[in-house]
Design a protein around this motif. Sequence first.
Motif, short mmCIF file in Angstrom:
data_model
loop_
_atom_site.label_atom_id
_atom_site.label_comp_id
_atom_site.label_asym_id
_atom_site.label_seq_id
_atom_site.Cartn_x
_atom_site.Cartn_y
_atom_site.Cartn_z
N SER A 50 11.13 -19.32 -30.31
CA SER A 50 10.47 -19.03 -31.59
C SER A 50 10.00 -20.32 -32.25
CB SER A 50 11.41 -18.28 -32.52
OG SER A 50 11.72 -17.02 -31.97
N ASP A 172 5.77 -13.02 -30.62
CA ASP A 172 7.20 -13.33 -30.51
C ASP A 172 7.98 -12.02 -30.35
OD1 ASP A 172 9.64 -14.51 -30.48
OD2 ASP A 172 9.40 -15.59 -32.38
N GLU A 173 8.39 -11.74 -29.14
CA GLU A 173 9.09 -10.50 -28.82
C GLU A 173 8.41 -9.29 -29.43
OE1 GLU A 173 13.37 -10.72 -28.99
OE2 GLU A 173 13.24 -12.87 -29.40
MG LIG Z 1 13.27 -16.13 -31.25
#
Ligand SMILES: [Mg+2]
Lengths: 233, 406
Positions: A50, A172-173
Amino acid sequence: MTTPVIELAGLTKAYNLGTPVETEVLHGIDLSLAEGEFAALIGPSGSGKSTLLNIIGLLERPTGGRLSIGGRDTASLSEAEITQLRGRSIGFVFQFHHLLPAFTALENVMMPTIIARGRADDEAEATALELLDAVGLKAHALKKPAALSGGQQQRVAIARALALRPRLILADEPTGNLDTHTADDIFALLREFNRQSSCACLIVTHDPRLAARCDRIVRLVDGRIADDRPAST
Amino acid sequence: MKLRLPFAPLVALRFLREGRMQTLLILAGTTGGVAVIVFLTQLITQLQAQIVDRVLGSQAHVVIRPAEEANRRAIDEAGFASIIEPRAQRLRSIDQWENIARLAADMPGVTAVSPVVTGPAFAVRGQASKSVALMGVDAERYRRIVRMEEYMVAGRFAVDGTRAVIGSELAKDLGIRMDDKLRVALPNGRDELLQVGGIFDIGNKDLNRRWIFVTLPLAQSLLDLPGGVSNLDLTVADIFEAQPVADRLRGATSLTVESWMQTNAQLLAALRNQSVSNNLIRSFVVIIVALGIASVLVVSVVQKQKEIGILRAMGASRGMILQVFLIQGAVVGAVGSILGSALAFTLLNVFSAIYRNADGQPLFAAELEPRFIAMAAVVATAVGLLSALIPARRAARMDPVQAIRS
Ligand SMILES: [Mg+2]
Ligand SMILES: Nc1ncnc2c1ncn2[C@@H]1O[C@H](COP(=O)(O)OP(=O)(O)OP(=O)(O)O)[C@@H](O)[C@H]1O
C-alpha cells in the motif's frame, strides 16, 4: 521504446523520519511500468504494498530515490502540480470503494471531471453514463452508494477511476472485500479496460488466482522487490 | 438545462444536506443570533428615533443668539491679567441679523432659518395672571422649524395684527376659547390686547402654558427691540450634523450658537450608553454564534475526513477543500440571516401588538428596515465565513493517505 508510464529508481520511504521510532518500510525500489501493462503487486501483509502504491499515486512523497510519471520527475513538482497530475493521470480503486456517500453513483463517476474542469458539463455526464453502462450499472446511476451492493459499489469505483481516461490505474486490493464470483467480475472489468484503453495497471492482491491472470507479477517482501516476472511462467 | 454548480459549492451544499442534524443545529443557532441582533437593533433604533423626534418636535436644531455679555475687569495696571465674570443678560438683538440669517441659510446642511423675538410677559384675564413667553415669529417661516400646524387643536397657526396663537394649558388656565380676548402685560409697562386665533397642544405642558405666538413686529415693539430679533432658529437636513453646523456658524459669526445636541447633552449621553450596551450584546451574540458555527464545522471536518481524502485523491487541491468548508460557513450565515430576519420581523409584530403606550398606540412600529436585513446578511455571512476559517484550514491540511488507509 516509448517512455514508461511510471519509473522508480532506488525509491525509499521511511516513516517518523528523525525520531527514535524511525522505520524505513521501502528500501530502494526499482520498478517501471510500460503503457498497457497489467501488473500484480503481491507480498505478505506489512511488506509495503500500500505504501508503494500511495507513493506511485502521489498521495505520499518518497523519502529518497526517483519517481517519474509519464517521464516527468515528480521531485521538483509543487504541491499544486502534484495534485493536478494525480487528478488527471491516475485513477484509484481502493479496497473499500471509497465512494462519496452524499452523491449518486453518476455524480461519483463525474467527480474527477468536476474537479479537473471546475464543474460538470453535458459531456462529462455522457461519459459517466457510458462508463456506468460499461460496468453494467446504468440502471443504478441515480442511486446513492448506500443503496448498492459491495460488488456494485466497487464497479462504480472502477467507473470513477476511468472517468478521465487516466494513463495509470492503481488498485489496492480492489476485490479484497468481495466473494470469489464478484471478485472475478471486477477483475475482468479492469482487465477489459486495460485492453481497450491500453492504460497501465498496477493491482495489489492477495489472491494468487487473480495474480496469475495478470501479465506480470511483482512480489514485495519486507520493502524490497523479491522477484518480478511474467505471470505465465 | 441543468443547473451545474461549480465544484466547491456543489460539495459544500451536499455536505450540509448530508449532515442534516448538524446543519439544522447551526442554522437554528445562527437564526436565533441574527433574530436577536436584528430585533434589538430595530427596536432600539426606532425607540431612539422616537425620543429624538419628540425632543425635536418643539425645538430648533440650532439656535443663534447674541454673544453673551461679560464684565471684564483689569487686575494689574498693565492689563496682563483680567477677570471675566458673568453678568445678568438683558434682552438684546443680534447685530445685523438679516446678514447672519442669510449666511446661515447659505450654509450647507441648513434647510430653514426663522427669526424669533422672545421675551417674558404676563397674560392677564380678569383677576388671573400667568407668566408667559412672548414669541414673535413669522408663522410661515417658523413652521419650518417647529411643525406647529400638526399640533393645532383649534384654529390655524397664523398670526397677524393682534391675532395670537396660545397653548392649550394657558387657554384652560385662563378659561380662553377661540376668538376670545387676552391681555399681555410686559415688565416695561407696555401692554396689548390680543385675540386668540389658534390653540396648540405641543405635547409638553410647560410649553403649552408658556408660549404665546404673535407677529414679529408686535413682539419687537412690545419688547423694545425695534427691528431686532433675539434669536435665529435653524433647521438642518441631518439632525446629527447639527453640532458641526453650529460649530461652523459660531466660527463664522462669533455669536452664541447652540445645537440641540448641546442643549440635550444628557439625553444624548443616555442614548449613546444605550447604544453601547446594545453593541455589547450584539458582540456577545456574534461571538457565540461564531463559536457555534466553528465548533460544528470542526466536528464535521473530522467526520468528513474520509471524503476529504477521497476528493484529494481524485485531484482536488487544498484550496478547493478550503473553499468547500468556507462556503459551508458562509451558506449557514446567509441562510441564518434570512431566517433570522424573518424571525425578527415576527417578533417585532408580536411585541408591537403586546406593548402599547398609555394612549393605546403601539410602542413601536412592526416594521423592519431593509438596511437591517442587509446588515444582518452581510454580517452573518462574514461571521459564517470567518468561523469556518479554522475548520476549513484543518480540512485543507488533512493528510489524504490517513483517510484512505483506514
Ligand atoms: Mg495494504
Ligand atoms: N503512517 C505510518 N507510520 C508508520 N508506519 C507506517 C505508516 N504507514 C504504514 N506503516 C508501516 O509500513 C509498513 C508497510 O505498510 P503497508 O500498509 O504498505 O503494508 P501492506 O503491504 O499494504 O500490508 P497489507 O497487505 O496488510 O495491506 C507496515 O509495517 C506499516 O506498519
